[in-house]
Design a protein around this motif. Structure first.
Motif, PDB file in Angstrom:
ATOM      1  N   ASP A  24       0.831  -1.212   0.000  1.00 44.63           N
ATOM      2  CA  ASP A  24       0.000   0.000   0.000  1.00 44.63           C
ATOM      3  C   ASP A  24       0.859   1.254   0.000  1.00 44.63           C
ATOM      4  O   ASP A  24       0.552   2.209  -0.711  1.00 44.63           O
ATOM      5  CB  ASP A  24      -0.932  -0.001   1.215  1.00 44.63           C
ATOM      6  CG  ASP A  24      -1.973   1.093   1.118  1.00 44.63           C
ATOM      7  OD1 ASP A  24      -1.716   2.195   1.649  1.00 44.63           O
ATOM      8  OD2 ASP A  24      -3.018   0.859   0.511  1.00 44.63           O
ATOM      9  N   PHE A  63      -3.611   7.821   4.680  1.00 45.26           N
ATOM     10  CA  PHE A  63      -3.230   6.517   5.223  1.00 45.26           C
ATOM     11  C   PHE A  63      -2.503   6.707   6.559  1.00 45.26           C
ATOM     12  O   PHE A  63      -2.831   6.050   7.556  1.00 45.26           O
ATOM     13  CB  PHE A  63      -2.340   5.781   4.215  1.00 45.26           C
ATOM     14  CG  PHE A  63      -1.994   4.385   4.610  1.00 45.26           C
ATOM     15  CD1 PHE A  63      -2.856   3.343   4.316  1.00 45.26           C
ATOM     16  CD2 PHE A  63      -0.814   4.099   5.255  1.00 45.26           C
ATOM     17  CE1 PHE A  63      -2.544   2.038   4.668  1.00 45.26           C
ATOM     18  CE2 PHE A  63      -0.488   2.810   5.606  1.00 45.26           C
ATOM     19  CZ  PHE A  63      -1.360   1.771   5.319  1.00 45.26           C
ATOM     20  N   CYS A 100      -9.019  -1.561   1.734  1.00 50.48           N
ATOM     21  CA  CYS A 100      -8.563  -1.877   0.376  1.00 50.48           C
ATOM     22  C   CYS A 100      -9.740  -2.028  -0.579  1.00 50.48           C
ATOM     23  O   CYS A 100      -9.696  -1.547  -1.713  1.00 50.48           O
ATOM     24  CB  CYS A 100      -7.723  -3.146   0.380  1.00 50.48           C
ATOM     25  SG  CYS A 100      -6.098  -2.924   1.120  1.00 50.48           S
ATOM     26  N   GLN A 103     -11.028   1.315  -1.499  1.00 48.50           N
ATOM     27  CA  GLN A 103     -10.147   1.956  -2.475  1.00 48.50           C
ATOM     28  C   GLN A 103     -10.355   1.385  -3.871  1.00 48.50           C
ATOM     29  O   GLN A 103     -10.391   2.133  -4.853  1.00 48.50           O
ATOM     30  CB  GLN A 103      -8.680   1.782  -2.068  1.00 48.50           C
ATOM     31  CG  GLN A 103      -8.299   2.588  -0.843  1.00 48.50           C
ATOM     32  CD  GLN A 103      -6.882   2.312  -0.423  1.00 48.50           C
ATOM     33  OE1 GLN A 103      -5.951   2.697  -1.118  1.00 48.50           O
ATOM     34  NE2 GLN A 103      -6.700   1.639   0.712  1.00 48.50           N
ATOM     35  N   ARG A 116      -8.336   4.861   2.165  1.00 52.99           N
ATOM     36  CA  ARG A 116      -6.948   4.955   2.641  1.00 52.99           C
ATOM     37  C   ARG A 116      -6.920   5.201   4.155  1.00 52.99           C
ATOM     38  O   ARG A 116      -6.099   4.638   4.859  1.00 52.99           O
ATOM     39  CB  ARG A 116      -6.201   6.056   1.905  1.00 52.99           C
ATOM     40  CG  ARG A 116      -6.103   5.682   0.436  1.00 52.99           C
ATOM     41  CD  ARG A 116      -4.915   6.051  -0.327  1.00 52.99           C
ATOM     42  NE  ARG A 116      -3.672   6.328   0.303  1.00 52.99           N
ATOM     43  CZ  ARG A 116      -2.681   5.440   0.420  1.00 52.99           C
ATOM     44  NH1 ARG A 116      -2.830   4.209  -0.015  1.00 52.99           N
ATOM     45  NH2 ARG A 116      -1.549   5.805   0.975  1.00 52.99           N
ATOM     46  N   ALA A 119      -7.858   1.897   5.834  1.00 50.53           N
ATOM     47  CA  ALA A 119      -6.721   0.978   5.740  1.00 50.53           C
ATOM     48  C   ALA A 119      -5.616   1.391   6.718  1.00 50.53           C
ATOM     49  O   ALA A 119      -5.009   0.539   7.371  1.00 50.53           O
ATOM     50  CB  ALA A 119      -6.188   0.934   4.315  1.00 50.53           C
TER      51      ALA A 119
END
Length: 123
Positions: A24, A63, A100, A103, A116, A119
């Motif tokens: 990622d 993230f 995920c 996304q 994000r 995750a």
């Protein structure tokens, strides 16, 4: 036995989570420059037009923001105390996979940001 199955599941999910975390971090920069990403998610029709630096930074940084949120002791401590180490790993991996999937299904920048962030919360 049930304990061994749970331990193996936890170990496999932990390894998968570590692999996916590295993936990622590394894949997002080329994705942001991809013509299909610009067209389908950022809704930029001209592939020569660049996504703004602010949006790129926020997509990449969301993230890490998710990581920061769950690293606070009030959050991480809750999961460790209430759920234990193995279950926390399993929950974290499931959270990562949900992020995920969001996304992958993203049709807007906001949906990509949400995926994000979610995750990142798994770390």
């Amino acid at each position: 036995s049930a304990v061994n199955c749970k331990t193996v599941t936890s170990a496999v999910l932990s390894a998968l989570g570590a692999f996916l975390f590295g993936l990622d971090i590394g894949y997002i920069a080329p994705i942001l420059e991809c013509a299909s990403f610009k067209r389908d998610v950022a809704h930029i029709t001209d592939p020569k037009v660049k996504i703004s630096d602010a949006v790129e930074g926020f997509v990449v940084g969301s993230f890490s923001i998710g990581c920061i949120v769950t690293s606070f002791p009030v959050v991480s401590g809750y999961f460790m105390e209430e759920w234990g180490r193995r279950d926390s790993i399993i929950i974290g991996t499931a959270t990562f996979l949900v992020g995920c999937v969001i996304q992958v299904c993203a049709g807007t920048i906001n949906m990509m940001l949400a995926g994000r962030f979610i995750a990142g919360m798994s770390i």
